[in-house]
Design an enzyme around this catalytic site. Structure first.
Site, PDB file in Angstrom:
ATOM      1  N   ASP A 213      -4.132  -0.005  -3.571  1.00  0.00           N
ATOM      2  CA  ASP A 213      -3.124  -0.194  -4.525  1.00  0.00           C
ATOM      3  C   ASP A 213      -2.315  -1.254  -3.807  1.00  0.00           C
ATOM      4  OD1 ASP A 213      -0.906   0.150  -6.338  1.00  0.00           O
ATOM      5  OD2 ASP A 213       0.020   1.510  -4.743  1.00  0.00           O
TER       6      ASP A 213
ATOM      7  N   ASP B 140       1.548  -2.689  -3.972  1.00  0.00           N
ATOM      8  CA  ASP B 140       3.088  -2.071  -3.456  1.00  0.00           C
ATOM      9  C   ASP B 140       3.071  -0.769  -2.621  1.00  0.00           C
ATOM     10  OD1 ASP B 140       3.954  -4.282  -4.781  1.00  0.00           O
ATOM     11  OD2 ASP B 140       4.315  -3.688  -6.631  1.00  0.00           O
TER      12      ASP B 140
END
Length: 179
Positions: A8, A10
């Site tokens: 992922d 952020d």
């Protein structure tokens, strides 16, 4: 078949909701979290591919244009490359959070599509994220899930940050090979 780590963005690779930045809408708002280039470099030495898989609802909501998101990802990949860390591809869901699309995590389309494109053995691969939607997407695709944070009951492992998770990921993947 190849092995991969899906990251992922952020909260895993870069700061978000920090003192310096709320959301990343421009390359100059992109700050790596501590140890991230080193962690990705270690993963590069063991895995065939490292990918970024991210929901970017800010595009669908009109906070940034898709072209701006691509500039942010190009900047991230270029900065990592300077450090000797390679991201092979960054994919994203640009849709609004409640759009009902197949690509938004917790759906697994982004991971599954990368798996097909790069001939990835998803059962020998890992999804690393900081929300349950990341872990669920990985599980739906058939990967192991590594949660960055305090706890996630669905995850195979939990660590405070990417650098501290890397040794477990490599050790787990190595034990699969030997087993």
């Amino acid at each position: 078949m190849n092995k991969a780590v899906f990251l992922d963005r952020d909260g895993v690779i870069n700061e978000v909701l920090s003192d310096r930045v709320k959301f990343v809408n421009k390359p100059e708002e992109f700050y790596f979290l501590p140890g991230v280039p080193e962690a990705i470099k270690k993963l590069n030495a063991f895995f065939d591919y490292i990918f970024v898989v991210t929901n970017q609802g800010g595009v669908g909501l009109g906070f940034m244009k898709e072209s701006q998101l691509i500039k942010i990802h190009d900047h991230m990949i270029a900065q990592l490359k300077i450090e000797g860390a390679i991201i092979h591809e960054a994919v994203y869901c640009p849709h609004k959070p409640k759009a009902g699309c197949a690509c938004r995590k917790p759906n697994s389309k982004l991971i599954v599509d990368l798996g097909k494109k790069y001939n990835i053995d998803l059962a020998q691969s890992y999804m690393v994220g900081d929300t349950d939607t990341d872990i669920i997407a990985g599980k739906k695709a058939g990967t192991k899930g590594v949660f960055l944070g305090k706890s996630d009951p669905l995850a195979d492992a939990v660590y405070p940050d990417l650098l501290s998770a890397v040794d477990w990921i490599i050790e787990d993947a190595t034990s699969k090979q030997e087993g």
